[in-house]
Design an enzyme around this catalytic site. Structure first.
Site, mmCIF file in Angstrom:
data_model
loop_
_atom_site.group_PDB
_atom_site.id
_atom_site.type_symbol
_atom_site.label_atom_id
_atom_site.label_comp_id
_atom_site.label_asym_id
_atom_site.label_seq_id
_atom_site.Cartn_x
_atom_site.Cartn_y
_atom_site.Cartn_z
ATOM 1 N N GLN A 79 0.827 -1.208 0.000
ATOM 2 C CA GLN A 79 0.000 0.000 0.000
ATOM 3 C C GLN A 79 0.860 1.255 0.000
ATOM 4 O OE1 GLN A 79 -3.404 -0.142 -0.533
ATOM 5 N NE2 GLN A 79 -2.574 -2.189 -0.913
ATOM 6 N N HIS A 130 1.783 3.011 -3.281
ATOM 7 C CA HIS A 130 0.805 3.760 -4.073
ATOM 8 C C HIS A 130 1.139 5.244 -4.100
ATOM 9 C CE1 HIS A 130 -2.215 1.010 -5.508
ATOM 10 N NE2 HIS A 130 -2.274 0.405 -4.337
ATOM 11 N N GLU A 151 -9.446 0.392 4.890
ATOM 12 C CA GLU A 151 -9.816 -0.040 3.541
ATOM 13 C C GLU A 151 -9.504 -1.526 3.363
ATOM 14 O OE1 GLU A 151 -8.708 1.194 -1.094
ATOM 15 O OE2 GLU A 151 -7.375 1.742 0.546
ATOM 16 N N HIS A 152 -8.264 -1.916 3.630
ATOM 17 C CA HIS A 152 -7.840 -3.316 3.536
ATOM 18 C C HIS A 152 -7.437 -3.789 4.927
ATOM 19 C CE1 HIS A 152 -6.651 -1.420 -0.386
ATOM 20 N NE2 HIS A 152 -7.286 -2.472 -0.868
ATOM 21 N N ASP A 173 -6.543 -7.158 -4.904
ATOM 22 C CA ASP A 173 -6.416 -6.039 -5.845
ATOM 23 C C ASP A 173 -6.593 -6.474 -7.289
ATOM 24 O OD1 ASP A 173 -6.105 -3.882 -4.200
ATOM 25 O OD2 ASP A 173 -3.946 -3.722 -4.420
ATOM 26 N N HIS A 175 -54.730 15.361 -1.203
ATOM 27 C CA HIS A 175 -54.309 13.979 -0.966
ATOM 28 C C HIS A 175 -55.479 13.162 -0.426
ATOM 29 C CE1 HIS A 175 -50.242 15.518 -1.411
ATOM 30 N NE2 HIS A 175 -49.738 14.303 -1.245
#
Length: 441
Positions: free
Chosen positions: A269, A272, A337-338, A371, A430
């Protein structure tokens, strides 16, 4: 030039200052830079007013890609097929295998809950839900620092499985450099149209439509700060999947997984970008020492070592916990996230984990498999939003319409209820609309 070093922050939950240090390391400002916001506002307004002309202008400025017309930026299906055919056989087969697994998973997801349903009451009234796909979606595929064919598969395949009629892909190609694997992935995933444009101008073109780029119903896919800001601003004109922040991984380790495996998972990670976050939670201090030693040993081998070092030094952490149960509790606070459970007993700890984009069970389940090719979607909630949001899936490309068919007998019962409540709200039309269906005594 000497290789950079990576020293993630060392913390212990037993330390008096843990909470403050932990909060400071987790902090990620959701406020984008004021200059980004100002620039994006101008780009969106220009594309809305001037359409293709503005898209071409910004593509020349930001991507250094000279094009006289939007037609020059739209790729023909034959070019996607040619890119696929140009791949070496092992890479072509890997792409097809990943696509097949992703398709299989999302087809199972659709069968589990993506169908229409209805039932009738004893008086003949029908109630239900109609599930229909979106007509047209736009998928944004990053194309600046790296190429992401996996993002093509993860965005386009669930849309296709859902039954979306047209999938429009935008991908920046700085200086005209096209990645064959990205184009091949578009071919494999069944993308309808591809435009080589990116940034906020691509988001604007998809959201508002131009003479050449069709307006879509929803935009999915990650991008940089400009793309995230643009998606936030066009929400309401179109749907969006999520506002993605920097990538994250959290590893819960009991010391049974080889330390070099965990070190490389943290790298996966961190590479990235500099703002990505990699955290290890472990109750074994000696194991944490071994992981740090492997970080030191392996970092010089990594082509993206400078990015990894900046990420680990700025946002990484190796945290000593009292036990695995405490590690799970901290994980729920982070909502990563992971989330990897690098444990000999992953099934023991998984029930304690409530918030995560994706959970990877056991030492052999590296996050990188998710991934690319495991099957579940890799477009996941970041920045603790896994507390309330979910991975991208078939359901993101469908909408639900309620079905109501009231029988004559049902109108007698429901009409009186509706009329009573409508008068209580002061809405006479109504009430009368319901009462007109009532049988006269």
């Amino acid at each position: 030039m000497t290789d950079p070093s990576a020293r993630p922050l060392r913390l212990s939950t037993a330390d008096a200052g843990f909470e403050a240090a932990f909060a400071a390391r987790l902090h990620w400002s959701e406020e984008t830079d004021a200059q980004v916001e100002q620039a994006v506002t101008g780009i969106l307004d220009a594309v809305r007013r001037r359409g293709d002309e503005a898209v071409l202008e910004y593509t020349r400025r930001f991507d250094a890609l000279q094009a006289d017309s939007m037609a020059a930026l739209q790729l023909a299906p034959a070019e996607l097929k040619a890119a696929f055919d140009s791949l070496a056989a092992p890479r072509r087969e890997a792409l097809q295998a990943a696509a097949a697994r992703i398709r299989s998973y999302h087809e199972a997801q659709k069968r589990a809950g993506g169908e229409s349903w209805s039932y009738r009451e004893p008086d003949g009234t029908l109630l239900g839900q109609k599930v229909t796909p979106l007509d047209r979606v736009g998928i944004y595929v990053p194309g600046g620092k790296a190429a992401y064919p996996s993002s093509v598969l993860m965005n386009a395949i669930p849309a296709q499985v859902a039954g979306v009629g047209e999938i429009v892909m935008v991908v920046p190609t700085p200086r005209g450099e096209k990645n064959p694997l990205v184009l091949a992935a578009a071919h494999v995933a069944g993308v309808s149209r591809v435009f080589t444009i990116g940034g906020a101008q691509a988001v604007a073109a998809l959201a508002y439509g131009t003479a050449t780029v069709p307006r879509v119903d929803k935009i999915t896919g990650p991008g940089n700060a400009y793309v995230a800001s643009a998606k936030r601003r066009v929400f309401g004109q179109v749907g969006i999947d999520m506002i993605a922040g920097p990538s994250e991984i959290l590893v819960l380790a009991d010391g049974s997984t080889p330390a070099d495996w965990v070190a490389m998972d943290l790298f996966s990670q961190a590479e990235h970008d500099e703002l990505a976050q990699s955290i290890l939670l472990c109750p074994d201090a000696a194991y944490i020492d071994r992981v740090q030693a492997e970080i030191d040993r392996l970092l010089p081998e990594m082509p993206r070592r400078e990015i990894i070092a900046k990420s680990l030094n700025g946002r990484g952490a190796l945290i000593l916990t009292r036990d695995m149960a405490e590690a799970c509790a901290i994980s729920n606070r982070i909502a990563p996230e992971h989330l990897e459970i690098a444990s000999a007993e992953p099934q023991r700890w998984e029930p304690l984990l409530r918030h995560a984009g994706a959970i990877f069970l056991g030492g052999y389940t590296s996050e990188s498999l998710g991934d690319y090719c495991a099957g579940p979607n890799h477009v996941l909630p970041t920045s603790s939003t896994a507390r309330f949001s979910s991975p991208l899936g078939v359901y993101d490309f469908q909408k639900r319409s309620s079905l109501i068919e009231v029988s004559e007998a049902g109108a007698q019962r429901l009409g009186r209820i509706a009329a009573e409540l409508a008068r209580g709200e002061g809405l006479q039309a109504h009430a009368r609309a319901a009462e007109m269906r009532l049988k006269k005594p």
